[in-house]
Design a protein around this motif. Structure first.
Motif, PDB file in Angstrom:
ATOM      1  N   PRO A  47     -13.700 -38.851 -11.585  1.00  0.00           N
ATOM      2  CA  PRO A  47     -14.228 -37.641 -10.940  1.00  0.00           C
ATOM      3  C   PRO A  47     -14.644 -37.916  -9.495  1.00  0.00           C
ATOM      4  O   PRO A  47     -15.157 -38.998  -9.180  1.00  0.00           O
ATOM      5  CB  PRO A  47     -15.447 -37.291 -11.799  1.00  0.00           C
ATOM      6  CG  PRO A  47     -15.173 -37.925 -13.126  1.00  0.00           C
ATOM      7  CD  PRO A  47     -14.428 -39.182 -12.825  1.00  0.00           C
ATOM      8  N   VAL A  48     -14.416 -36.940  -8.639  1.00  0.00           N
ATOM      9  CA  VAL A  48     -14.781 -37.093  -7.229  1.00  0.00           C
ATOM     10  C   VAL A  48     -16.190 -36.566  -6.958  1.00  0.00           C
ATOM     11  O   VAL A  48     -16.794 -36.916  -5.944  1.00  0.00           O
ATOM     12  CB  VAL A  48     -13.770 -36.373  -6.308  1.00  0.00           C
ATOM     13  CG1 VAL A  48     -12.401 -37.015  -6.435  1.00  0.00           C
ATOM     14  CG2 VAL A  48     -13.697 -34.883  -6.631  1.00  0.00           C
ATOM     15  N   GLU A  49     -16.720 -35.734  -7.850  1.00  0.00           N
ATOM     16  CA  GLU A  49     -18.057 -35.187  -7.633  1.00  0.00           C
ATOM     17  C   GLU A  49     -19.097 -36.294  -7.781  1.00  0.00           C
ATOM     18  O   GLU A  49     -19.094 -37.035  -8.760  1.00  0.00           O
ATOM     19  CB  GLU A  49     -18.375 -34.072  -8.639  1.00  0.00           C
ATOM     20  CG  GLU A  49     -17.366 -32.950  -8.674  1.00  0.00           C
ATOM     21  CD  GLU A  49     -16.335 -33.145  -9.771  1.00  0.00           C
ATOM     22  OE1 GLU A  49     -15.971 -32.152 -10.398  1.00  0.00           O
ATOM     23  OE2 GLU A  49     -15.912 -34.298 -10.002  1.00  0.00           O
ATOM     24  N   PRO A  50     -20.016 -36.419  -6.822  1.00  0.00           N
ATOM     25  CA  PRO A  50     -21.042 -37.469  -6.898  1.00  0.00           C
ATOM     26  C   PRO A  50     -21.874 -37.416  -8.175  1.00  0.00           C
ATOM     27  O   PRO A  50     -22.277 -38.457  -8.696  1.00  0.00           O
ATOM     28  CB  PRO A  50     -21.913 -37.196  -5.661  1.00  0.00           C
ATOM     29  CG  PRO A  50     -21.004 -36.498  -4.708  1.00  0.00           C
ATOM     30  CD  PRO A  50     -20.100 -35.658  -5.564  1.00  0.00           C
ATOM     31  N   ASP A  51     -22.106 -36.206  -8.695  1.00  0.00           N
ATOM     32  CA  ASP A  51     -22.945 -36.111  -9.887  1.00  0.00           C
ATOM     33  C   ASP A  51     -22.191 -36.472 -11.168  1.00  0.00           C
ATOM     34  O   ASP A  51     -22.779 -36.467 -12.254  1.00  0.00           O
ATOM     35  CB  ASP A  51     -23.560 -34.707 -10.013  1.00  0.00           C
ATOM     36  CG  ASP A  51     -22.516 -33.608 -10.173  1.00  0.00           C
ATOM     37  OD1 ASP A  51     -21.314 -33.868  -9.913  1.00  0.00           O
ATOM     38  OD2 ASP A  51     -22.895 -32.487 -10.568  1.00  0.00           O
ATOM     39  N   ARG A  52     -20.885 -36.815 -11.031  1.00  0.00           N
ATOM     40  CA  ARG A  52     -20.132 -37.277 -12.194  1.00  0.00           C
ATOM     41  C   ARG A  52     -19.560 -38.681 -11.973  1.00  0.00           C
ATOM     42  O   ARG A  52     -18.673 -39.125 -12.700  1.00  0.00           O
ATOM     43  CB  ARG A  52     -18.986 -36.297 -12.505  1.00  0.00           C
ATOM     44  CG  ARG A  52     -19.477 -34.930 -12.967  1.00  0.00           C
ATOM     45  CD  ARG A  52     -18.318 -33.960 -13.123  1.00  0.00           C
ATOM     46  NE  ARG A  52     -17.375 -34.400 -14.123  1.00  0.00           N
ATOM     47  CZ  ARG A  52     -16.040 -34.437 -13.957  1.00  0.00           C
ATOM     48  NH1 ARG A  52     -15.503 -34.098 -12.803  1.00  0.00           N
ATOM     49  NH2 ARG A  52     -15.250 -34.832 -14.926  1.00  0.00           N
ATOM     50  N   ALA A  53     -20.118 -39.382 -10.988  1.00  0.00           N
ATOM     51  CA  ALA A  53     -19.631 -40.725 -10.674  1.00  0.00           C
ATOM     52  C   ALA A  53     -20.026 -41.745 -11.737  1.00  0.00           C
ATOM     53  O   ALA A  53     -19.650 -42.913 -11.650  1.00  0.00           O
ATOM     54  CB  ALA A  53     -20.159 -41.165  -9.306  1.00  0.00           C
ATOM     55  N   TRP A  54     -20.748 -41.300 -12.757  1.00  0.00           N
ATOM     56  CA  TRP A  54     -21.214 -42.220 -13.801  1.00  0.00           C
ATOM     57  C   TRP A  54     -20.233 -42.317 -14.973  1.00  0.00           C
ATOM     58  O   TRP A  54     -20.529 -42.978 -15.975  1.00  0.00           O
ATOM     59  CB  TRP A  54     -22.592 -41.768 -14.310  1.00  0.00           C
ATOM     60  CG  TRP A  54     -22.653 -40.351 -14.810  1.00  0.00           C
ATOM     61  CD1 TRP A  54     -22.784 -39.225 -14.059  1.00  0.00           C
ATOM     62  CD2 TRP A  54     -22.592 -39.915 -16.167  1.00  0.00           C
ATOM     63  NE1 TRP A  54     -22.801 -38.104 -14.863  1.00  0.00           N
ATOM     64  CE2 TRP A  54     -22.698 -38.503 -16.160  1.00  0.00           C
ATOM     65  CE3 TRP A  54     -22.471 -40.577 -17.387  1.00  0.00           C
ATOM     66  CZ2 TRP A  54     -22.676 -37.752 -17.325  1.00  0.00           C
ATOM     67  CZ3 TRP A  54     -22.455 -39.827 -18.559  1.00  0.00           C
ATOM     68  CH2 TRP A  54     -22.554 -38.431 -18.508  1.00  0.00           C
ATOM     69  N   LEU A  55     -19.030 -41.725 -14.815  1.00  0.00           N
ATOM     70  CA  LEU A  55     -18.055 -41.832 -15.894  1.00  0.00           C
ATOM     71  C   LEU A  55     -16.638 -41.795 -15.347  1.00  0.00           C
ATOM     72  O   LEU A  55     -16.379 -41.380 -14.217  1.00  0.00           O
ATOM     73  CB  LEU A  55     -18.252 -40.730 -16.939  1.00  0.00           C
ATOM     74  CG  LEU A  55     -18.161 -39.253 -16.501  1.00  0.00           C
ATOM     75  CD1 LEU A  55     -16.722 -38.785 -16.376  1.00  0.00           C
ATOM     76  CD2 LEU A  55     -18.900 -38.368 -17.487  1.00  0.00           C
ATOM     77  N   GLY A  56     -15.712 -42.265 -16.159  1.00  0.00           N
ATOM     78  CA  GLY A  56     -14.288 -42.168 -15.880  1.00  0.00           C
ATOM     79  C   GLY A  56     -13.559 -41.863 -17.175  1.00  0.00           C
ATOM     80  O   GLY A  56     -14.023 -42.242 -18.258  1.00  0.00           O
TER      81      GLY A  56
END
Length: 202
Positions: A47-56
């Motif tokens: 994900p490119v959104e900073p608030d979803r940078a905790w997963l792939g």
């Protein structure tokens, strides 16, 4: 077995900061969000959104997101494991029991969830199997794969006679090893980041 599966690697520190009762819902909402334009047939979606940078998210090639190939890979291992040497059998037993296989016991219904991640697995409604393995389990799975992978080619001939099933999702040894290698990639990436892994029935 008309279920789907979405496989994620997850920043465990971030996940553990979420209230236990909210974790499954947050994972489900965060798994896709606005990724629709970034779909891939196989491999990673970050994900490119900073608030979803905790997963792939990892997409298993040729599965269309269905759980069926994973179910049939587990069944194939059940069929061929008796032909595996003891070290390979022990390593793949541990690897697959943590992810997609319920083990050799008849009528077993094992959950693939580490303790303490959710308040009560029994109380979590979901339409299919749930996988949740923290960094410590991931480290052990990475070790298991490292032990199993070099010996896998020895299963080619017994697989052809015991487990091959043309027309099934996992039709032959190549498809079996490809799917397992996908899981190994997920485990490897989670280990590299010191994250955990999650499999959601969505």
């Amino acid at each position: 077995m008309g279920m789907d599966i979405t496989v994620l690697v997850v920043d465990w520190v971030h996940l553990m900061k979420i209230a236990p009762d909210d974790r499954l819902e947050v994972l489900q909402e965060s798994a896709y969000a606005d990724d629709e334009g970034d779909e891939v047939d196989a491999g990673w979606v970050w994900p490119v959104e900073p608030d979803r940078a905790w997963l792939g998210r990892y997409e298993f090639g040729g599965t269309l997101g269905s759980y069926k190939p994973h179910f049939w890979a587990a069944q194939a291992w059940e069929d061929v494991r008796g032909a595996a040497g003891t070290p390979l059998r022990a390593a793949l037993d541990e690897f697959l029991m943590a992810l997609i296989w319920c083990g050799p016991e008849v009528d077993s219904d094992a959950e693939h969830v580490d303790a303490g991640i959710f308040p009560s697995v029994d109380g979590l409604w979901r339409p299919g199997p749930l996988i949740a393995r923290g960094p410590r389990t991931v480290s052990g799975l990475n070790r298991c794969w490292g032990e199993a992978a070099p010996a896998l080619p020895h299963l080619r001939e017994p697989y052809a006679s015991r487990a091959a099933c043309p027309g099934r999702w996992i039709a032959d040894f190549e498809e079996f090893t490809e799917l397992l290698s996908g899981w190994a990639e997920v485990v490897r990436e989670a280990q590299r980041r010191r994250w955990g892994l999650i499999g959601l029935p969505i």
